[in-house]
Design an enzyme around this catalytic site. Structure first.
Site, short mmCIF file in Angstrom:
data_model
loop_
_atom_site.label_atom_id
_atom_site.label_comp_id
_atom_site.label_asym_id
_atom_site.label_seq_id
_atom_site.Cartn_x
_atom_site.Cartn_y
_atom_site.Cartn_z
N GLY A 78 -9.68 3.33 -6.87
CA GLY A 78 -8.87 4.45 -7.35
C GLY A 78 -9.15 4.75 -8.82
O GLY A 78 -9.34 3.84 -9.62
N LYS A 132 -6.98 5.84 -10.78
CA LYS A 132 -5.81 5.51 -11.60
C LYS A 132 -6.13 4.33 -12.50
O LYS A 132 -5.75 4.30 -13.66
CB LYS A 132 -4.59 5.20 -10.74
CG LYS A 132 -3.39 4.90 -11.59
CD LYS A 132 -2.19 4.58 -10.77
CE LYS A 132 -1.20 3.84 -11.61
NZ LYS A 132 -1.67 2.47 -11.90
N LEU A 152 0.82 -1.22 0.00
CA LEU A 152 0.00 0.00 0.00
C LEU A 152 0.85 1.27 0.00
O LEU A 152 1.96 1.30 0.54
CB LEU A 152 -0.93 -0.03 1.22
CG LEU A 152 -1.79 -1.31 1.31
CD1 LEU A 152 -2.67 -1.26 2.55
CD2 LEU A 152 -2.64 -1.49 0.06
N HIS A 204 -3.61 4.33 -1.84
CA HIS A 204 -4.54 3.43 -1.14
C HIS A 204 -5.07 4.08 0.14
O HIS A 204 -6.25 3.98 0.45
CB HIS A 204 -3.83 2.12 -0.75
CG HIS A 204 -3.36 1.31 -1.91
ND1 HIS A 204 -2.03 1.17 -2.23
CD2 HIS A 204 -4.04 0.57 -2.82
CE1 HIS A 204 -1.91 0.37 -3.28
NE2 HIS A 204 -3.10 0.00 -3.66
N SER A 242 2.02 0.53 -7.00
CA SER A 242 2.92 -0.47 -6.40
C SER A 242 3.99 -0.89 -7.40
O SER A 242 5.07 -1.31 -7.03
CB SER A 242 2.12 -1.69 -5.96
OG SER A 242 1.10 -1.30 -5.08
#
Ligand code: PAF
Length: 280
Positions: free
Chosen positions: A150, A152, A34, A38, A189
Site C-alpha cells: 500500500g 499509505k 484487514l 488491504h 488498522s
C-alpha cells in the site's frame, strides 16, 4: 475458496504446483486486521497474477520496545472472510517459530541503508530492519512473481523497492492507492485505537496534507509551509513527528523546484500514531 496454510512445505508445494501449471503468483503481505485498503491490494495483485497469496503475520521485529506489538489487533477469522471475498487463493499464516527458526534474537537481519534512515527511520529506529527482514523471508517462502504494497506506507514501499533491486529478488513490486474514509482519514488498522472524540479530529491529517500541497503549488518556502502544517496539527491536539514535503525518493527538495513531490505526515493523537501522505 480460500485455503489457509500454516506449514511452509505445504505452501511451497502449492506455489510450485501453480508455477508448473504456468500461473503467475501474486502476493500481499499483511499484519492482519484487514480493511478495504488491504482488500484493494488483493484485487490489484489479481490484475497482475493468476493466483494470489496473502500473509497475516504480526511481525515482532518491526515494533519498537514501547510500541503496540501486544495490543495490535488480531482478527484472523474475519480476515479470512474478507480475503475470500477479495479473491485471495491462499492465506499464509506462519508462526513466529517458522518465521524465525533461530529465534528473534539470533535472526539474520536485513538492513537497507539510505532511504530507511530518514523520517520513519528517525522516529522508529530499527523499524525498517524488521520490515526488510520479514519481507525478505516472506518473499523466499512465497516466491511470488509480483507483490503489492500500500502507498499509505509510502516510505515502506520505497524501502522495499530498494531491497528488491539491491538483493535481486525476481519480483515486480506494485504500489496500491491509499483508501480513505469519507472524511479523508486514510484507512489503517490503528484507526480503531482512536477514541470517539479523537476520530473526527484524525481527519485533520488529510486536510493538512492538502495544505502542504497547496502551499508548495503556490510557491511558498518549504520551511514556512511545514511549520504552518505542524502548527495546524498541534492546534488540533496532535504531537507531530514530521509534516514535510519530499521528492519521491524522500530527499529534501529546494524551494520552488519543479517535478513530482510527496507530502508526508506522522503524528500522534493520544496513544495512536498515524501516518499518511499525498503525492502531487
Ligand atoms: O505493511 C505491513 O503491514 C507490514 O509492514 C508488512 C509489509 C506486512 C511486513 O510485516
Amino acid at each position: 475458496m480460500l485455503e489457509t496454510i500454516t506449514d511452509l512445505s505445504v505452501l511451497r508445494e502449492r506455489v510450485r504446483q501453480w508455477k508448473r501449471e504456468g500461473h503467475r503468483v501474486g502476493f500481499v503481505p499483511t499484519m492482519g486486521n484487514l480493511h478495504a485498503g488491504h482488500y484493494s491490494l488483493v484485487m490489484l495483485a489479481r490484475q497482475y497474477a493468476d493466483r494470489v497469496v496473502s500473509s497475516v503475520f504480526v511481525n515482532p521485529t518491526q515494533f519498537g520496545p514501547n510500541e503496540d506489538f501486544t495490543r495490535y489487533p488480531r482478527t484472523v477469522e474475519t480476515d479470512k472472510t474478507g480475503l475470500e471475498g477479495a479473491g485471495c487463493d491462499v492465506l499464509w499464516l506462519p508462526t513466529v517459530e517458522s518465521m524465525y527458526p533461530f529465534g528473534v534474537e539470533l535472526a539474520s537481519n536485513v538492513h537497507v541503508p539510505g532511504v530507511s534512515s530518514v523520517l520513519e527511520g528517525e522516529f522508529r529506529p530499527g523499524h525498517f530492519d524488521g520490515v526488510c527482514t520479514v519481507v525478505s523471508r516472506l518473499f523466499n517462502q512465497v516466491q511470488p512473481d509480483v507483490a503489492a504494497f500500500g502507498k499509505k506506507d509510502y516510505q515502506q514501499l520505497a524501502v522495499v523497492r530498494q531491497l528488491v533491486t539491491d538483493l535481486a529478488f525476481p519480483i515486480e513490486i506494485i504500489g496500491g492507492s491509499i483508501v480513505r474514509e469519507a472524511d479523508g482519514l486514510a484507512m489503517s488498522s490503528r484507526n480503531q485505537y482512536l477514541g470517539a472524540e479523537e476520530r473526527p479530529r484524525a481527519a485533520e491529517i488529510h486536510r493538512t496534507l492538502l495544505d502542504l500541497r497547496d502551499g508548495w503549488s503556490a510557491g511558498r518556502p518549504r520551511a514556512e509551509i511545514e511549520a504552518a502544517a505542524s502548527g495546524r496539527l498541534a492546534k488540533a491536539g496532535f504531537a507531530v513527528d514530521y509534516a514535510t514535503i519530499r521528492r519521491p525518493d524522500l530527499s529534501e527538495p529546494a524551494d520552488g523546484e519543479k517535478g513530482a513531490k510527496v507530502a508526508l505526515i506522522a503524528a500522534r493523537l493520544g496513544r495512536t500514531r498515524l501516518i499518511d501522505n499525498l503525492e502531487f
